[in-house]
Design an enzyme around this catalytic site. Structure first.
Site, PDB file in Angstrom:
ATOM      1  N   ARG A 182       0.858  -1.173   0.000  1.00 37.02           N
ATOM      2  CA  ARG A 182       0.000   0.000   0.000  1.00 37.02           C
ATOM      3  C   ARG A 182       0.897   1.225   0.000  1.00 37.02           C
ATOM      4  NH1 ARG A 182      -3.545  -2.370  -1.899  1.00 37.02           N
ATOM      5  NH2 ARG A 182      -5.613  -2.794  -1.066  1.00 37.02           N
ATOM      6  N   GLU A 195      -2.910   7.866  -3.616  1.00 35.12           N
ATOM      7  CA  GLU A 195      -3.451   7.273  -4.834  1.00 35.12           C
ATOM      8  C   GLU A 195      -4.871   7.781  -5.129  1.00 35.12           C
ATOM      9  OE1 GLU A 195      -2.338   3.133  -4.822  1.00 35.12           O
ATOM     10  OE2 GLU A 195      -4.108   2.639  -5.997  1.00 35.12           O
ATOM     11  N   HIS A 240      -1.454   0.537 -10.091  1.00 33.00           N
ATOM     12  CA  HIS A 240      -2.043  -0.453  -9.170  1.00 33.00           C
ATOM     13  C   HIS A 240      -2.576  -1.680  -9.941  1.00 33.00           C
ATOM     14  CE1 HIS A 240      -3.853  -0.809  -4.886  1.00 33.00           C
ATOM     15  NE2 HIS A 240      -3.710  -2.017  -5.419  1.00 33.00           N
TER      16      HIS A 240
HETATM   17  C1  DGY Z   1      -5.867  -5.872  -3.069  1.00 35.48           C
HETATM   18  O1  DGY Z   1      -6.290  -6.993  -3.225  1.00 35.48           O
HETATM   19  O2  DGY Z   1      -5.702  -5.364  -1.951  1.00 35.48           O
HETATM   20  C2  DGY Z   1      -5.563  -5.072  -4.284  1.00 35.48           C
HETATM   21  O3  DGY Z   1      -4.574  -4.139  -4.015  1.00 35.48           O
HETATM   22  C3  DGY Z   1      -6.811  -4.390  -4.802  1.00 35.48           C
HETATM   23  O4  DGY Z   1      -7.456  -3.758  -3.746  1.00 35.48           O
END
Ligand code: DGY
Length: 320
Positions: free
Chosen positions: A239, A268, A286
């Site tokens: 993240r 983001e 992403h």
């Molecule tokens: C996850 O599975 O956490 C991906 O980053 C999409 O949210």
């Protein structure tokens, strides 16, 4: 018997819609962008269940906007749930589930893609060809760094970390260091568990696979970046908030590290110009779990969780 009312907040693969329609009184929001706070509060009031995804921010205010909600479960589409305030959800009596299995392999693949791209300057090379200014091969053009035989340091040895370890060791003969809060072993892979500072000092490639949220916010800050060496690359598939983005920009500007390859961003989808303008960073939108099979699997897992919940069982992927 009345079927529970389910809101899916963004369009998902068609087979997921078809199964959801057979099980629930279904509403699918058509927009692909995040749902507003006001609409999320309304959804909590009006639906028995919500299937949200990344960017649908369930803050304490969103729960406060729906006192004693009709909604009893948020079946998140995705493994990361840092966009849902779990304490506020629990306070409102709303269960939360996620979809860990389906994202694992594809996200580990993206980590390796980013690692290879930053090591071998693939983004720069592609931009050069696309610009139409490439003058042809020469012996010292775009020289990168060897991946095979180098050392990867994986921060967070959960499912995704373990798959990165397997790929790095089996595919590229990399030495695998890792940092994890609890002791871990990766079956079939030779690894060394070390403190975070040691990992940052020894790894040629640092790969972040920790969960997001307050516990890992700015785990990689200015101090952590000073421990990395000038040839080291940072790869983030976890993240965005795990990395202090301003500190990362300063570290790149000061050539404290060789490069960064990012699939996720602190704010983001905003990506600072100071990153976008740099040649020593690889930036993806992403894409971690963005394969057809993974996205369908995530949807089906979310529905499994919902089905179990409404049958009175504990869903397999209950996180709160
Ligand atoms: C996850 O599975 O956490 C991906 O980053 C999409 O949210």
């Amino acid at each position: 018997m009345r079927r529970p009312r389910l809101l899916i907040t963004r369009p998902l693969p068609e087979p997921v819609h078809a199964r959801a329609a057979a099980l629930f009184d279904l509403t699918i929001r058509k927009e692909t962008g995040p749902t507003t706070a006001a609409d999320l509060s309304a959804a909590l009031r009006d639906h028995d269940a919500i299937l949200p995804s990344l960017g649908d921010v369930f803050s304490p205010d969103v729960f406060a906007g729906a006192p004693a909600p009709r909604c009893r479960i948020l079946a998140n589409f995705g493994v990361g749930v840092s966009h849902i305030d779990l304490a506020a959800a629990a306070g409102a009596g709303v269960a939360v589930t996620n979809t860990p299995g389906a994202v694992t392999g594809p996200t580990a693949d993206i980590a390796m893609l980013l690692l290879l791209m930053t090591a071998r300057r693939a983004g720069e090379g592609e931009r050069l060809v696309r610009s139409g200014t490439w003058q042809g091969w020469h012996p010292v053009q775009l020289l990168g760094q060897d991946v095979s035989g180098s050392t990867v340091g994986i921060v967070g040895m959960g499912r995704i970390g373990q798959e990165v370890a397997r790929r790095a060791a089996a595919g590229f003969g990399m030495r695998v260091l890792f940092h994890n809060r609890s002791p871990k072993a990766v079956p079939g892979v030779e690894t060394e568990q070390v403190p975070l500072d040691e990992l940052l000092q020894r790894a040629d490639f640092v790969v972040l696979t920790v969960p997001g949220g307050s516990e890992t916010r700015h785990l990689i800050d200015a101090r952590a970046l000073t421990l990395m060496r000038p040839h080291t690359h940072l790869i983030n598939v976890s993240r965005g908030e795990v990395v202090d983005e301003a500190a990362l920009i300063r570290a790149l500007e000061g050539r404290q590290i060789a490069g960064a390859a990012l699939d996720v961003y602190e704010f983001e989808p905003a990506v600072p110009a100071a990153l976008r303008e740099r040649d020593d960073v690889v930036l993806l939108p992403h894409l971690g779990s963005a394969t057809r099979a993974a996205r369908e699997g995530m949807g089906m897992t979310a529905l499994d969780n919902l089905e179990a919940f409404f049958l009175g069982r504990v869903p397999e992927n209950k996180v709160a």
